[in-house]
Design an enzyme around this catalytic site. Sequence first.
Site, PDB file in Angstrom:
ATOM      1  CD  GLN A 126      -2.552   1.235   2.556  1.00  0.00           C
ATOM      2  OE1 GLN A 126      -1.941   0.589   3.825  1.00  0.00           O
ATOM      3  NE2 GLN A 126      -3.589   2.359   2.429  1.00  0.00           N
ATOM      4  CD  GLU A 244      -5.313   0.499   6.599  1.00  0.00           C
ATOM      5  OE1 GLU A 244      -5.694   1.458   5.652  1.00  0.00           O
ATOM      6  OE2 GLU A 244      -4.304   0.541   7.316  1.00  0.00           O
ATOM      7  CD  GLU A 366      -2.933  10.093  18.822  1.00  0.00           C
ATOM      8  OE1 GLU A 366      -2.661   9.622  17.923  1.00  0.00           O
ATOM      9  OE2 GLU A 366      -2.820   9.682  19.971  1.00  0.00           O
TER      10      GLU A 366
HETATM   11  C1  LIG Z   1       4.808   0.180  10.878  1.00  0.00           C
HETATM   12  C2  LIG Z   1       4.002   1.005  10.441  1.00  0.00           C
HETATM   13  C3  LIG Z   1       3.351   0.478   9.140  1.00  0.00           C
HETATM   14  C4  LIG Z   1       3.005   1.308   8.448  1.00  0.00           C
HETATM   15  N1  LIG Z   1       2.050   1.055   6.943  1.00  0.00           N
HETATM   16  C5  LIG Z   1       1.485   1.843   5.818  1.00  0.00           C
HETATM   17  C6  LIG Z   1       1.416   0.471   4.728  1.00  0.00           C
HETATM   18  O1  LIG Z   1       1.873  -0.390   3.954  1.00  0.00           O
HETATM   19  N2  LIG Z   1       1.235   2.392   3.746  1.00  0.00           N
HETATM   20  C7  LIG Z   1       0.884   3.432   4.269  1.00  0.00           C
HETATM   21  O2  LIG Z   1       0.765   3.912   3.483  1.00  0.00           O
HETATM   22  N3  LIG Z   1       1.426   3.667   5.220  1.00  0.00           N
HETATM   23  C8  LIG Z   1       2.325   3.089   6.182  1.00  0.00           C
HETATM   24  N4  LIG Z   1       2.211   3.593   7.926  1.00  0.00           N
HETATM   25  C9  LIG Z   1       1.615   5.223   7.531  1.00  0.00           C
HETATM   26  C10 LIG Z   1       0.647   5.437   8.351  1.00  0.00           C
HETATM   27  O3  LIG Z   1      -0.174   4.915   7.957  1.00  0.00           O
HETATM   28  C11 LIG Z   1       0.836   6.698   9.264  1.00  0.00           C
HETATM   29  O4  LIG Z   1       2.105   6.651  10.298  1.00  0.00           O
HETATM   30  C12 LIG Z   1       0.206   7.801  10.099  1.00  0.00           C
HETATM   31  O5  LIG Z   1      -0.688   7.581   9.015  1.00  0.00           O
HETATM   32  C13 LIG Z   1       0.386   8.547  10.735  1.00  0.00           C
HETATM   33  O6  LIG Z   1       1.329   9.073  10.370  1.00  0.00           O
HETATM   34  P1  LIG Z   1       2.935  10.300  10.380  1.00  0.00           P
HETATM   35  O7  LIG Z   1       3.338   9.310  10.819  1.00  0.00           O
HETATM   36  O8  LIG Z   1       3.351  10.962   9.709  1.00  0.00           O
HETATM   37  O9  LIG Z   1       2.602  10.594  11.956  1.00  0.00           O
HETATM   38  P2  LIG Z   1       2.167  12.520  12.147  1.00  0.00           P
HETATM   39  O10 LIG Z   1       0.483  12.368  11.259  1.00  0.00           O
HETATM   40  O11 LIG Z   1       2.754  13.127  11.682  1.00  0.00           O
HETATM   41  O12 LIG Z   1       1.826  12.183  13.488  1.00  0.00           O
HETATM   42  C14 LIG Z   1       1.851  12.597  14.927  1.00  0.00           C
HETATM   43  C15 LIG Z   1       0.933  12.565  15.667  1.00  0.00           C
HETATM   44  O13 LIG Z   1       0.261  13.302  15.943  1.00  0.00           O
HETATM   45  C16 LIG Z   1      -1.401  12.961  15.872  1.00  0.00           C
HETATM   46  N5  LIG Z   1      -2.053  13.658  14.958  1.00  0.00           N
HETATM   47  C17 LIG Z   1      -1.997  14.260  13.647  1.00  0.00           C
HETATM   48  N6  LIG Z   1      -2.347  15.316  13.118  1.00  0.00           N
HETATM   49  C18 LIG Z   1      -3.798  14.906  14.063  1.00  0.00           C
HETATM   50  C19 LIG Z   1      -4.780  15.667  14.149  1.00  0.00           C
HETATM   51  N7  LIG Z   1      -5.721  16.720  12.957  1.00  0.00           N
HETATM   52  N8  LIG Z   1      -5.423  16.118  15.732  1.00  0.00           N
HETATM   53  C20 LIG Z   1      -4.495  14.955  16.690  1.00  0.00           C
HETATM   54  N9  LIG Z   1      -3.396  14.485  16.662  1.00  0.00           N
HETATM   55  C21 LIG Z   1      -3.132  14.666  14.924  1.00  0.00           C
HETATM   56  C22 LIG Z   1      -0.652  11.737  15.049  1.00  0.00           C
HETATM   57  O14 LIG Z   1      -1.994  10.942  15.493  1.00  0.00           O
HETATM   58  C23 LIG Z   1       0.118  11.509  15.908  1.00  0.00           C
HETATM   59  O15 LIG Z   1      -0.019  11.024  17.528  1.00  0.00           O
HETATM   60  C24 LIG Z   1       2.992   2.534   8.599  1.00  0.00           C
HETATM   61  C25 LIG Z   1       3.921   3.752   9.326  1.00  0.00           C
HETATM   62  C26 LIG Z   1       3.594   2.563  10.578  1.00  0.00           C
HETATM   63  C27 LIG Z   1       4.319   2.648  11.301  1.00  0.00           C
END
Ligand SMILES: Cc1cc2nc3c(=O)[nH]c(=O)nc-3n(C[C@H](O)[C@H](O)[C@H](O)COP(=O)(O)OP(=O)(O)OC[C@H]3O[C@@H](n4cnc5c(N)ncnc54)[C@H](O)[C@@H]3O)c2cc1C
Lengths: 379, 378
Positions: A126, A244, A366
């Site tokens: 994905q 999902e 969140e």
């Molecule tokens: C092990 C693992 C596997 C993954 N596999 C895939 C995959 O196969 N394909 C894919 O596309 N993605 C994948 N992901 C990505 C995953 O979907 C993202 O990590 C996730 O969407 C969070 O984005 P970020 O890491 O950029 O964190 P951020 O978006 O930067 O968030 C950081 C923190 O801020 C909080 N936050 C952000 N916005 C808000 C808001 N509006 N209100 C309150 N809190 C907020 C979040 O909850 C989090 O605690 C994977 C992630 C991990 C860790």
Amino acid sequence: MDLNFTDEEQAFRSEVRAFVRGHLPGGIRDKVLNGRHLTRDETMDWHRILAEHGWGAPTWPKEHGGTGWDPVREFIFEEECAAYGAPRLLPFGLRMVGPVIMTFGSAAQQQRFLPRIAAAQDFWCQGYSEPGSGSDLASLKTSAVRSGNHYLVNGQKTWITLAQYADWIFCLVRTDPAARAQAGISFLLIDMKSPGITVRPIITMDGGHEVNEVWFEEVKVPVENRVGEENKGWTYAKFLLGHERTNIAGVGASKRELDRLKQIAAGESKNGRPLLEDRAFAARIAQVEIELLALEITQLRVLSAEAARKAPGPEASLLKIKGTEIQQALSELMMQARGPSGLSFEGISATYCNLRKTSIYGGSNEIQKNIISQWLLKL
Amino acid sequence: MDFNFSKEQEQLGETIQRFVAREYSTERRKAILKSREGFSREVWAQLAELGLLALLIPEEHGGMGASALEVLLTMNAIGKALLLEPYLPSAILGTSLVRDLGSGEQKKAMLPALAAGELIVVPAHGEAGARYELERVATRATATADGFVLEGKKAVVLHATAANMLLVSARTAGAVNDRAGISLFVVPRDAAGLSLQEYPTLDSQRAADVTLHEVRVPRQNLLGPEGGAFEALSAAFDLGIAALCAEAVGALSASLDATVEYTRTRKQFGQPIGKFQVLQHRMADMLMHVEQARSMSYLAAMRCTDGDAAVRGRAVSAAKALVGQACRFVGQQSIQLHGGMGMTDELLISHHFRRLAAIELSLGDTEHHLEKFARGAQ
Ligand SMILES: Cc1cc2nc3c(=O)[nH]c(=O)nc-3n(C[C@H](O)[C@H](O)[C@H](O)COP(=O)(O)OP(=O)(O)OC[C@H]3O[C@@H](n4cnc5c(N)ncnc54)[C@H](O)[C@@H]3O)c2cc1C
């Protein structure tokens, strides 16, 4: 109301149980029961064994080569597989891109891709997240520029689970840089063997290699690999995210882990008696067990409502939050049950670290609460 | 009441903070992690030069004769920079046991070498069936004409491989969970019949399970009175817990700082994620955990040298129970708020998370100390 399984459902459970016991390879089972990562072949082997039995797509309708089971049967199937130690079927093909292609794809795409997913021939991953676009997915920047009968894709995806094994990646890409964020996105199916794709490993804190960066440099993607209309990709992505989240509850696997926790607690001693008989610890196990019992019923309620409506709703967020909280609580208790030996960085404590991911991925918890506030509480 | 550190203490604190900032960058730490021993002999020697390995050693034996507050300041810095050197097992636990139990001769032989960093001495006390009970010792020591023969197994001995000597507890009398009858022995790591099974710990340090099979030690290797080591063990472990709490506070505040900084710079939905109120409240909760933990680390440090074992034990258990919960909450939330980045091995935050989790499991977990505290109140 009747919270009991019918005779037919019980018979179905026996059938699944007998099949799993008779066919799950011991080596795979052993790894799953000990929380170790599977190789590509091991993951695919189990899916293939199911496919050969006609169970390769347990969540799909019959017309697309699925089993056509109702939610209760799907649930029983998942539970029986998980209980015995079968690996979770990878969601990327079956739960994610499959339903999108079924719902929005062309007849040619359906014929080309769906049978190969159900038969465990293609390994999908994905490609949504980017370094600058996690929770705020709609801000994604990977671009696809139309050039004749193909797109040229440039950009970087990140956190891509098991991209190192994948044959195909489904991606959200920006096809209209001028449009409002959600409006200029398209949904592309990209062959991982295409020239210009580079996969770089990301090592997580448990020492595992599960996620990757995927870089695209002038990657040619035929226009026929776009699902649905250009610039309508966001609609398809939202549809998929709902699927999902329902999958993420993992009730069956948590039941298995609960049993494992009890086994561990029975084997450890505290004040000269089994830890399982320690009141304080037993109460903590009971707390999680009760949550899990409730989640099982909630999940069945949500799935039945969805089946009637034919689409996942915001209730799926509830399953995601609770399901992941339970998974994390179980791994925490297992680590604590081991006492000082929990300090050794083997299966259990590494799994504890690894499972912190569950409240982050698939839409962080969140973000799920934001969805609940907005769509269920209408705040 | 006075919550100030003395001028000298403040200076010591600054020296250590400067030292780890200079010598223990994330890059350097990564290289040390990959090294064969998993810690740096060079850093160990520098710690000796700074006098930090001699804090608990009386001046007459070449030490600093420092108070629990110097230990607290040192452990704060160690927690912040995530030092991998065997400070807690050797410079705190091992050293204080030798100091408190050793004969004049033993102290003369070991304390100056410990202060100089030439000797690493760690306790080998815990056993698989004992969980966190200090008095449950099944390993046996049988007296012979000129010494003892040790037989048994010790579990999760931190930095056993790095140690020159292990301080092995063994029963010379009594039932498996009697306080009386526990003796301590100085056993060279390469003694015949002693074998180590080494493995990495949750926080990337090294530990080993130790098997003792017909290990013969001369009578002069008995440390302290025969059958009477429990009180000293208990005092040393209480001191260790106080030190661990101080280390936790260093790691906790570093985790909070890193998380606040990350949420200030990471943008999603067109704004720094630190602007989302739910994350602000989460970090406010983290801060409360850190400050409560800091208070308890002071209490534990001040009481851990109290002559009254009950007063000391109660304060130390209260501190460890509260700090353990802070470790869990702050550790988990710091990863959560970093999103995917928090999951990577690359960022230091996940290493802090793992150390915090390990601290919770070390020297008695939250549940153990809650129960101990509750029992003491009855
Ligand atoms: C092990 C693992 C596997 C993954 N596999 C895939 C995959 O196969 N394909 C894919 O596309 N993605 C994948 N992901 C990505 C995953 O979907 C993202 O990590 C996730 O969407 C969070 O984005 P970020 O890491 O950029 O964190 P951020 O978006 O930067 O968030 C950081 C923190 O801020 C909080 N936050 C952000 N916005 C808000 C808001 N509006 N209100 C309150 N809190 C907020 C979040 O909850 C989090 O605690 C994977 C992630 C991990 C860790």
